[in-house]
Design an enzyme around this catalytic site. Structure first.
Site, PDB file in Angstrom:
ATOM      1  N   GLY A 147     -29.660 -11.250  19.712  1.00 19.90           N
ATOM      2  CA  GLY A 147     -29.450 -10.225  18.706  1.00 19.90           C
ATOM      3  C   GLY A 147     -30.504 -10.215  17.613  1.00 19.90           C
ATOM      4  N   GLY A 148     -30.863  -9.010  17.191  1.00 20.80           N
ATOM      5  CA  GLY A 148     -31.760  -8.839  16.064  1.00 20.80           C
ATOM      6  C   GLY A 148     -33.228  -9.026  16.352  1.00 20.80           C
ATOM      7  N   GLY A 152     -29.332  -8.110  23.514  1.00 23.04           N
ATOM      8  CA  GLY A 152     -28.284  -8.348  22.536  1.00 23.04           C
ATOM      9  C   GLY A 152     -28.188  -7.271  21.471  1.00 23.04           C
ATOM     10  CG  HIS A 153     -25.396  -8.109  18.435  1.00 28.60           C
ATOM     11  ND1 HIS A 153     -25.803  -8.489  17.180  1.00 28.60           N
ATOM     12  CD2 HIS A 153     -24.919  -9.229  19.019  1.00 28.60           C
ATOM     13  CE1 HIS A 153     -25.560  -9.773  16.994  1.00 28.60           C
ATOM     14  NE2 HIS A 153     -25.029 -10.250  18.109  1.00 28.60           N
ATOM     15  N   GLY A 154     -28.342  -5.147  18.169  1.00 28.43           N
ATOM     16  CA  GLY A 154     -29.319  -4.961  17.110  1.00 28.43           C
ATOM     17  C   GLY A 154     -30.764  -5.158  17.504  1.00 28.43           C
TER      18      GLY A 154
END
EC number: 2.3.1.191
Length: 347
Positions: free
Chosen positions: A266-267, A247-249
């Site tokens: 994400g993250g 996922g993003h980040g």
């Protein structure tokens, strides 16, 4: 290739050659598992390998073994060609490179490729049929771009990368040196970012970057999303299996290994040398310490300490999970006993 030639090559390698016996110095054409090997094939064994008993009757031409007396005795009694190495698996990998040298596509740009404006192509690169490269992108020297690859605008591919057929690099992707992206993988796809409003979901623009550091390998059908701001970063030497979603980040340390169907929200943050087995799920913003290991289908929430081995959903220390697993099949009978005790106990 004669076994003696292979031995000469292994002496220059890093698998720790300790001793060898050429026997009849067989001609080797390929590698095979010990239970299927023929007289013109090479195989290997590690300590504790389930195929150890196969050595007594295998038809293998030559075998790579660890410094283990019982294996050496069997090989000598059978008159097999063998080599004793500190790391037979690594030696087998080095040997396969010698037995199956890869051919490199001819340098140049195929006439059907579509190259955008202000694209920089380094020396010695190979661009295959129907490749599309967007405006302003840069492809480093000696990289290989196989047929059907799509590289969007503003992408930077370092030197000696290999992009397999139909891989996609979306805007803002950054690849270091010696990366491999396999077929149908997508690097830099838009992250799953939406803002809830009274009128439904509003899309959050995904303007960040995806950075693959040197030596990263991305398997077929895997996706690595870019964030709304900042970057998604995959640490140097990390190996990603097929069908992995990042996922993003997300940020991973160096040398991680992510098996098929892993999903990382994400993250999340992964330390160095983290191993996630098949179908592990990592929750949003979870933190996994250096060299931690998660067994198949684990669900990770919160934090996993460095060096810890976890299993289960939610993930708990592996030893505790094994104890819990041992009781699962007994739960119906235990529940029956508990109900009986409850009935028999005076109120």
């Amino acid at each position: 290739m004669r076994f003696s030639q292979l031995i000469a090559s292994l002496q220059q390698g890093s698998a720790g050659l300790q001793d060898h016996q050429l026997a009849e110095d067989p001609e080797l054409l390929s590698g095979a598992s010990l239970d299927q090997a023929k007289a013109n094939q090479l195989s290997f064994l590690e300590q504790g390998n389930a195929l150890t008993t196969q050595l007594s009757h295998s038809k293998v031409g030559a075998v790579l073994i660890p410094p283990q007396d019982d294996l050496r005795v069997i090989a000598e009694q059978r008159g097999l060609a063998f080599a004793v190495l500190r790391d037979p698996r690594l030696a087998f990998a080095e040997a396969l490179e010698q037995l199956h040298p890869r051919s490199r596509p001819k340098a140049g740009v195929h006439p059907t490729a579509v190259i955008g404006d202000q694209v920089h192509l380094g020396q010695g690169i190979s661009i295959g049929a129907h490749v599309v490269i967007g405006d302003g992108s840069r492809i480093g020297a000696y990289s290989v771009v196989h047929p059907g690859v799509v590289i969007y605008e503003d992408v930077v591919v370092g030197e000696a990368n290999e992009l397999h057929a139909n891989a996609v690099l979306q805007p803002g992707s950054r690849l270091g040196l010696n990366c491999v992206v396999h077929s149908n993988a997508v690097v830099g796809s838009e992250g799953f970012g939406f803002v809830p409003t009274a009128n439904g979901w509003r899309k959050m623009p995904q303007t960040g970057l995806v950075v693959l550091e040197d030596g990263v390998e991305v398997g077929c059908g895997s996706t690595i999303d870019r964030p709304s701001v900042g970057e998604t970063r995959i640490g140097a030497g990390t190996k990603i299996d097929n069908l992995v979603q990042i996922g993003h980040g997300v940020v991973t340390g160096q040398g991680c290994a992510l098996a098929s169907q892993v999903g990382i929200a994400g993250g999340a943050r992964l330390g160095e040398g983290v191993i996630l087995a098949g179908q592990v799920g990592v929750a949003n913003r979870a933190v996994i310490g250096d060299r931690a290991i998660a067994s198949s289908k684990s669900g990770i929430h919160g934090e996993v300490e460095a060096g810890e081995v976890v299993s289960g959903y939610p993930a708990i220390p592996n030893r505790l999970w094994l104890r819990c697993s041992a009781t699962f099949s007994k739960l119906p009978e235990m529940a029956k006993m508990l109900r009986k005790l409850t009935r028999d106990t005076p109120q």
